[in-house]
Design a protein around this motif. Structure first.
Motif, PDB file in Angstrom:
ATOM      1  N   ALA A 205       0.862  -1.176   0.000  1.00 14.12           N
ATOM      2  CA  ALA A 205       0.000   0.000   0.000  1.00 14.12           C
ATOM      3  C   ALA A 205       0.895   1.221   0.000  1.00 14.12           C
ATOM      4  CB  ALA A 205      -0.916   0.006   1.218  1.00 14.12           C
ATOM      5  N   ILE A 206       0.528   2.191  -0.827  1.00 18.61           N
ATOM      6  CA  ILE A 206       1.312   3.420  -0.899  1.00 18.61           C
ATOM      7  C   ILE A 206       0.386   4.606  -0.626  1.00 18.61           C
ATOM      8  CG2 ILE A 206       3.007   2.464  -2.501  1.00 18.61           C
ATOM      9  CD1 ILE A 206       0.643   5.010  -3.903  1.00 18.61           C
ATOM     10  N   HIS A 207       1.004   5.740  -0.313  1.00 19.03           N
ATOM     11  CA  HIS A 207       0.238   6.973  -0.195  1.00 19.03           C
ATOM     12  C   HIS A 207       0.212   7.652  -1.555  1.00 19.03           C
ATOM     13  CE1 HIS A 207       0.174  11.482   0.739  1.00 19.03           C
ATOM     14  NE2 HIS A 207      -1.061  11.043   0.796  1.00 19.03           N
ATOM     15  N   LYS A 208      -0.976   7.776  -2.112  1.00 17.13           N
ATOM     16  CA  LYS A 208      -1.125   8.463  -3.396  1.00 17.13           C
ATOM     17  C   LYS A 208      -1.184   9.971  -3.153  1.00 17.13           C
ATOM     18  CE  LYS A 208      -4.315   9.734  -6.952  1.00 17.13           C
ATOM     19  NZ  LYS A 208      -4.123  11.153  -6.531  1.00 17.13           N
ATOM     20  N   PRO A 209      -0.272  10.721  -3.744  1.00 13.18           N
ATOM     21  CA  PRO A 209      -0.326  12.181  -3.590  1.00 13.18           C
ATOM     22  C   PRO A 209      -1.388  12.783  -4.496  1.00 13.18           C
ATOM     23  CG  PRO A 209       1.539  11.563  -4.956  1.00 13.18           C
ATOM     24  CD  PRO A 209       0.920  10.277  -4.490  1.00 13.18           C
ATOM     25  N   ALA A 210      -1.768  14.018  -4.214  1.00  9.59           N
ATOM     26  CA  ALA A 210      -2.715  14.730  -5.066  1.00  9.59           C
ATOM     27  C   ALA A 210      -2.051  15.069  -6.396  1.00  9.59           C
ATOM     28  CB  ALA A 210      -3.189  16.009  -4.378  1.00  9.59           C
ATOM     29  N   GLY A 211      -2.878  15.226  -7.432  1.00 10.92           N
ATOM     30  CA  GLY A 211      -2.357  15.652  -8.726  1.00 10.92           C
ATOM     31  C   GLY A 211      -1.617  14.579  -9.489  1.00 10.92           C
ATOM     32  N   LEU A 212      -1.971  13.321  -9.251  1.00 11.23           N
ATOM     33  CA  LEU A 212      -1.315  12.220  -9.954  1.00 11.23           C
ATOM     34  C   LEU A 212      -2.358  11.160 -10.276  1.00 11.23           C
ATOM     35  CD1 LEU A 212       1.530  11.259 -10.868  1.00 11.23           C
ATOM     36  CD2 LEU A 212       1.685  10.011  -8.712  1.00 11.23           C
ATOM     37  N   LEU A 213      -2.406  10.747 -11.563  1.00  3.19           N
ATOM     38  CA  LEU A 213      -3.312   9.680 -11.965  1.00  3.19           C
ATOM     39  C   LEU A 213      -2.820   8.346 -11.439  1.00  3.19           C
ATOM     40  CD1 LEU A 213      -3.891  10.689 -15.702  1.00  3.19           C
ATOM     41  CD2 LEU A 213      -5.599  10.784 -13.872  1.00  3.19           C
ATOM     42  N   VAL A 214      -3.741   7.439 -11.121  1.00  2.00           N
ATOM     43  CA  VAL A 214      -3.355   6.096 -10.683  1.00  2.00           C
ATOM     44  C   VAL A 214      -2.848   5.285 -11.869  1.00  2.00           C
ATOM     45  CG1 VAL A 214      -4.229   3.912  -9.764  1.00  2.00           C
ATOM     46  CG2 VAL A 214      -4.863   6.072  -8.675  1.00  2.00           C
ATOM     47  N   SER A 215      -3.557   5.367 -12.990  1.00  2.00           N
ATOM     48  CA  SER A 215      -3.159   4.619 -14.186  1.00  2.00           C
ATOM     49  C   SER A 215      -3.770   5.305 -15.403  1.00  2.00           C
ATOM     50  CB  SER A 215      -3.624   3.163 -14.096  1.00  2.00           C
ATOM     51  OG  SER A 215      -5.034   3.103 -13.948  1.00  2.00           O
ATOM     52  N   GLY A 216      -3.571   4.710 -16.565  1.00  2.00           N
ATOM     53  CA  GLY A 216      -4.118   5.287 -17.782  1.00  2.00           C
ATOM     54  C   GLY A 216      -3.057   5.497 -18.837  1.00  2.00           C
ATOM     55  N   ASN A 217      -3.391   6.269 -19.854  1.00  3.16           N
ATOM     56  CA  ASN A 217      -2.474   6.484 -20.971  1.00  3.16           C
ATOM     57  C   ASN A 217      -1.386   7.503 -20.678  1.00  3.16           C
ATOM     58  OD1 ASN A 217      -3.880   4.660 -22.623  1.00  3.16           O
ATOM     59  ND2 ASN A 217      -5.347   6.235 -23.232  1.00  3.16           N
ATOM     60  N   SER A 218      -1.539   8.272 -19.624  1.00  8.25           N
ATOM     61  CA  SER A 218      -0.528   9.259 -19.254  1.00  8.25           C
ATOM     62  C   SER A 218       0.755   8.576 -18.793  1.00  8.25           C
ATOM     63  CB  SER A 218      -1.064  10.166 -18.150  1.00  8.25           C
ATOM     64  OG  SER A 218      -0.061  11.045 -17.684  1.00  8.25           O
ATOM     65  N   PHE A 219       1.893   9.210 -19.040  1.00  4.17           N
ATOM     66  CA  PHE A 219       3.180   8.671 -18.594  1.00  4.17           C
ATOM     67  C   PHE A 219       3.344   8.818 -17.087  1.00  4.17           C
ATOM     68  CE2 PHE A 219       7.698   9.917 -17.675  1.00  4.17           C
ATOM     69  CZ  PHE A 219       8.221   8.633 -17.702  1.00  4.17           C
ATOM     70  N   LYS A 220       2.930   9.975 -16.554  1.00  2.00           N
ATOM     71  CA  LYS A 220       3.115  10.253 -15.127  1.00  2.00           C
ATOM     72  C   LYS A 220       1.934   9.690 -14.336  1.00  2.00           C
ATOM     73  CE  LYS A 220       5.956  14.378 -15.793  1.00  2.00           C
ATOM     74  NZ  LYS A 220       6.128  15.823 -15.506  1.00  2.00           N
ATOM     75  N   THR A 221       2.038   8.410 -13.984  1.00  2.00           N
ATOM     76  CA  THR A 221       1.011   7.742 -13.197  1.00  2.00           C
ATOM     77  C   THR A 221       1.641   6.992 -12.031  1.00  2.00           C
ATOM     78  OG1 THR A 221       1.086   5.657 -14.440  1.00  2.00           O
ATOM     79  CG2 THR A 221      -0.405   7.386 -15.270  1.00  2.00           C
ATOM     80  N   VAL A 222       0.827   6.698 -11.032  1.00  2.00           N
ATOM     81  CA  VAL A 222       1.290   5.870  -9.923  1.00  2.00           C
ATOM     82  C   VAL A 222       1.765   4.517 -10.437  1.00  2.00           C
ATOM     83  CG1 VAL A 222       0.586   4.643  -7.836  1.00  2.00           C
ATOM     84  CG2 VAL A 222      -0.176   6.993  -8.196  1.00  2.00           C
ATOM     85  N   GLY A 223       0.992   3.933 -11.355  1.00  2.00           N
ATOM     86  CA  GLY A 223       1.350   2.618 -11.896  1.00  2.00           C
ATOM     87  C   GLY A 223       2.736   2.584 -12.496  1.00  2.00           C
ATOM     88  N   ASN A 224       3.123   3.646 -13.194  1.00  2.00           N
ATOM     89  CA  ASN A 224       4.432   3.693 -13.836  1.00  2.00           C
ATOM     90  C   ASN A 224       5.565   4.013 -12.867  1.00  2.00           C
ATOM     91  OD1 ASN A 224       3.402   3.049 -16.346  1.00  2.00           O
ATOM     92  ND2 ASN A 224       3.164   5.184 -16.980  1.00  2.00           N
ATOM     93  N   ALA A 225       5.218   4.391 -11.636  1.00  2.00           N
ATOM     94  CA  ALA A 225       6.249   4.702 -10.641  1.00  2.00           C
ATOM     95  C   ALA A 225       6.439   3.594  -9.609  1.00  2.00           C
ATOM     96  CB  ALA A 225       5.893   6.008  -9.917  1.00  2.00           C
ATOM     97  N   LEU A 226       5.574   2.587  -9.627  1.00  2.00           N
ATOM     98  CA  LEU A 226       5.596   1.583  -8.561  1.00  2.00           C
ATOM     99  C   LEU A 226       6.882   0.770  -8.511  1.00  2.00           C
ATOM    100  CD1 LEU A 226       1.926   0.252  -8.572  1.00  2.00           C
ATOM    101  CD2 LEU A 226       3.047   1.666  -6.838  1.00  2.00           C
ATOM    102  N   GLU A 227       7.408   0.392  -9.672  1.00  2.00           N
ATOM    103  CA  GLU A 227       8.609  -0.450  -9.671  1.00  2.00           C
ATOM    104  C   GLU A 227       9.807   0.244  -9.034  1.00  2.00           C
ATOM    105  OE1 GLU A 227       8.875  -3.743 -12.958  1.00  2.00           O
ATOM    106  OE2 GLU A 227       8.493  -1.811 -13.940  1.00  2.00           O
ATOM    107  N   GLN A 228       9.775   1.569  -8.965  1.00  2.00           N
ATOM    108  CA  GLN A 228      10.872   2.317  -8.343  1.00  2.00           C
ATOM    109  C   GLN A 228      10.726   2.365  -6.829  1.00  2.00           C
ATOM    110  OE1 GLN A 228      12.943   3.153 -10.834  1.00  2.00           O
ATOM    111  NE2 GLN A 228      11.311   2.371 -12.161  1.00  2.00           N
ATOM    112  N   ASN A 229       9.547   1.972  -6.326  1.00  2.00           N
ATOM    113  CA  ASN A 229       9.252   2.121  -4.899  1.00  2.00           C
ATOM    114  C   ASN A 229       8.926   0.815  -4.176  1.00  2.00           C
ATOM    115  OD1 ASN A 229       8.912   5.280  -4.371  1.00  2.00           O
ATOM    116  ND2 ASN A 229       8.074   4.845  -6.398  1.00  2.00           N
TER     117      ASN A 229
END
Length: 286
Positions: A91-115
């Protein structure tokens, strides 16, 4: 080119592919993701192109093909606060102003492997969010780390066996406690609210710290329900009242906690993230 195969075990009754296949493939962990893969003609059943309505009875071979048009390359570098982690889920803390997933590059999903640490289980996969939080919403977000973990978390959500608690700042006078039972997009939607504290406001009249418990999981459910009873959430530009929309501070909606029985250890798990500072500035004794 086929990249993953799944042989269906015997089923008690026939089920539609879009209901059965959530979580059986790495990276296809939500109904919307499955529908997208089917729409792109990437899913086959016994060698035949599948549709969402393809019947699944048992013994079929479901094949996921590679999306040759998928984007590859850059990795989104974003530090995320990890609130809980084991070999199956996190479980992570999702910050404001960030999509969880989708076609955008800047998403939580695309950052998970780094965390998130790679699981040592045999069915380890790329960590994936198993539910959504709106772009402006903060708080606890559950992540699956193995194929079985993703599947089991999805089942818990489907059975409504994960209790989610939110806090919001609602505008105006309102009942102390109650249920909001108003359909959203033609589907049943039920939310419980309870005022924790209220303070006077020169601009808004009254601001309430409200504990919210969604009993269903519709898109924008809490925001729509609070607006429906005449008490929109502070900072909600989509559902707020004209002249009462606070700008520049974001949405005052926070996913405070999730609680469930761990699908593998069977222990009770409660994960929470304290309220953001902006909440405490309004209700300075919490």
């Amino acid at each position: 080119m086929p990249i993953q195969n799944h042989i269906v075990p015997k089923q008690r009754k026939t089920i539609r592919l879009q209901e059965y296949a959530i979580g059986i493939f790495t990276g296809i962990v939500t109904k919307s993701a499955l529908k997208k893969a089917i729409k792109k003609h990437l899913v086959f059943v016994d060698g035949k192109l599948a549709s969402t309505a393809t019947p699944i009875k048992g013994s079929e071979t479901i094949t996921l093909h590679e999306d040759t048009k998928a984007k590859t390359g850059r990795v989104f570098q974003k530090k995320l606060e990890v609130l809980f982690e084991d070999e199956y889920l996190a479980a992570i803390h999702k910050p404001a102003g960030l999509l969880v997933s989708g076609n955008s590059f800047k998403t939580v999903g695309n950052a998970l492997e780094q965390n998130i640490a790679h699981s040592l289980m045999t069915d380890a996969t790329k960590p994936r969010p198993v539910h959504r939080l709106d772009y402006p919403t903060t708080g606890v977000l559950l992540v699956g780390k193995t194929r079985s973990g993703i599947l089991e978390l999805n089942r818990l959500f489907e059975k409504k066996e994960i209790d989610k608690t939110y806090y919001a700042v609602a505008i105006g006078e309102m009942k102390k406690e109650g249920f909001i039972n108003v359909p959203i997009d033609g589907k049943e939607a039920l939310s419980h609210f309870k005022i924790i504290k209220s303070v006077l406001s020169d601009r808004f009249g009254l601001l309430n710290l409200v504990k919210l418990s969604p009993k269903t999981g519709r898109r924008h459910q809490l925001r729509k329900h609070m607006a429906h009873i005449g008490n929109p959430i502070l900072g909600d530009a989509d559902y707020g009242k004209a002249g009462l929309i606070l700008k520049g501070k974001g949405l005052y909606l926070h996913a405070f906690s999730v609680e469930f029985t761990h699908p593998f250890s069977k222990e009770n798990v409660k994960i929470k993230k304290e309220l953001p500072i902006k909440f405490k500035k309004i209700f300075n004794t919490i």
